[in-house]
Design a protein around this motif. Structure first.
Motif, mmCIF file in Angstrom:
data_model
loop_
_atom_site.group_PDB
_atom_site.id
_atom_site.type_symbol
_atom_site.label_atom_id
_atom_site.label_comp_id
_atom_site.label_asym_id
_atom_site.label_seq_id
_atom_site.Cartn_x
_atom_site.Cartn_y
_atom_site.Cartn_z
ATOM 1 N N TYR A 225 -8.092 5.916 -6.967
ATOM 2 C CA TYR A 225 -7.586 4.572 -7.269
ATOM 3 C C TYR A 225 -8.754 3.577 -7.294
ATOM 4 O O TYR A 225 -8.857 2.741 -8.202
ATOM 5 N N ARG B 33 -1.487 8.748 -9.693
ATOM 6 C CA ARG B 33 -0.548 9.120 -8.634
ATOM 7 C C ARG B 33 -0.254 10.614 -8.579
ATOM 8 O O ARG B 33 0.234 11.122 -7.570
ATOM 9 N N ASP C 187 0.818 -1.211 0.000
ATOM 10 C CA ASP C 187 0.000 0.000 0.000
ATOM 11 C C ASP C 187 0.856 1.268 0.000
ATOM 12 O O ASP C 187 0.313 2.377 -0.032
ATOM 13 N N LYS D 288 -4.301 0.139 -1.808
ATOM 14 C CA LYS D 288 -3.677 0.411 -3.107
ATOM 15 C C LYS D 288 -3.070 -0.859 -3.702
ATOM 16 O O LYS D 288 -3.133 -1.082 -4.913
ATOM 17 N N ASN E 124 -3.747 -2.194 -7.477
ATOM 18 C CA ASN E 124 -2.663 -2.320 -8.448
ATOM 19 C C ASN E 124 -2.467 -3.759 -8.904
ATOM 20 O O ASN E 124 -2.207 -4.019 -10.084
ATOM 21 N N GLU F 218 -7.002 7.840 -2.445
ATOM 22 C CA GLU F 218 -7.592 6.509 -2.281
ATOM 23 C C GLU F 218 -8.855 6.357 -3.123
ATOM 24 O O GLU F 218 -9.059 5.334 -3.782
ATOM 25 N N ASP G 209 -0.308 3.888 -10.416
ATOM 26 C CA ASP G 209 1.055 4.243 -10.020
ATOM 27 C C ASP G 209 1.944 4.481 -11.226
ATOM 28 O O ASP G 209 2.871 5.298 -11.175
ATOM 29 N N ILE H 40 3.068 4.361 -1.205
ATOM 30 C CA ILE H 40 3.075 5.193 -2.408
ATOM 31 C C ILE H 40 4.216 6.187 -2.284
ATOM 32 O O ILE H 40 4.512 6.689 -1.196
#
Length: 234
Positions: A225, A211, A30, A46, A50, A222, A196, A32
């Motif tokens: 995403y 991102r 998670d 996340k 992803n 959040e 990302d 970033i």
């Protein structure tokens, strides 16, 4: 399949050896980062977004004739992949000006790049992944002429596939970064495809769905995403 020793831990993923010498397990975190790792944070779930978005896109890319390292999704955050020899080069395809290309060339963000353009960057975090061209890549021994051509061709084909898939979800593909590797003598796609690694804008409003919201303190990271995941995968 048994997960064994940690092979590598990066900014957003961990990679583990398995009891099969030809396979690895990727575990998405998670965490970033932005600004070459200087800015850090954690975005809830996340890693799930992803992992699942990457696998969804890799399956579609494979269906379009481009080989990838994807083998099997085994949990919300974990995926089995082929153990490839990484080509130490980041490949960026740009469809719309944003970020560094707009700053470097003095063109406005949102300017459509026709045809799409491509950049190579030597993979070296200590030097901020410097820009190189195909001649640098050959001189540095990154790949053969045939491999560089294959990577270039694959990158543009991946771009076409992704544009078509994302627009169905009401998302513009502004740009994206991928990496490639060698597996059994073949060039394959080995990177993730997620908010990302891609710049994604809402097709109607141009709202940023990636991102950059974290990079530029825009908030609601959040939620965007999750929005991309909902539109594309669910």
């Amino acid at each position: 399949m048994q997960k064994r020793s940690l092979r590598y831990e990066g900014k957003a993923k961990r990679m583990f050896e398995t009891d099969d010498p030809d396979l690895l397990i990727i575990d998405y975190k998670d965490d970033i980062t932005a600004c070459d790792g200087k800015k850090k944070g954690i975005i809830k779930d996340k890693g799930i977004v992803n992992n699942r978005m990457t696998n969804y896109m890799l399956r579609i890319i494979e269906q379009n004739g481009i080989p990838t390292h994807y083998v099997q999704e085994i949990s919300d955050r974990e995926t089995v992949v082929k153990k490839a020899e990484i080509v130490p080069m980041e490949v960026i395809v740009r469809n719309i000006a944003a970020g560094s290309i707009a700053r470097r060339l003095g063109i406005p963000e949102g300017y459509e790049l026709l045809p799409p353009t491509l950049e190579f960057h030597f993979k070296d975090d200590r030097r901020n992944n410097p820009w190189i061209n195909e001649h640098y890549a050959l001189t540095l021994g990154i790949g053969t002429p045939e491999e560089i051509k294959t990577i270039t061709d694959y990158a543009f084909r991946i771009n076409e596939v992704m544009i078509g898939e994302l627009i169905k979800a009401g998302i513009k593909l502004v740009d994206f970064k991928v990496e490639f590797g060698r597996y059994e003598g073949e060039i394959i796609l080995v990177d993730e495809i997620s908010p990302d690694t891609c710049r994604l804008w809402d097709a109607q409003t141009n709202e940023k769905l990636d991102r950059d919201r974290f990079r530029y303190d825009m908030g609601n990271v959040e939620a965007v995403y999750e929005e991309v995941y909902r539109r594309l995968v669910l």
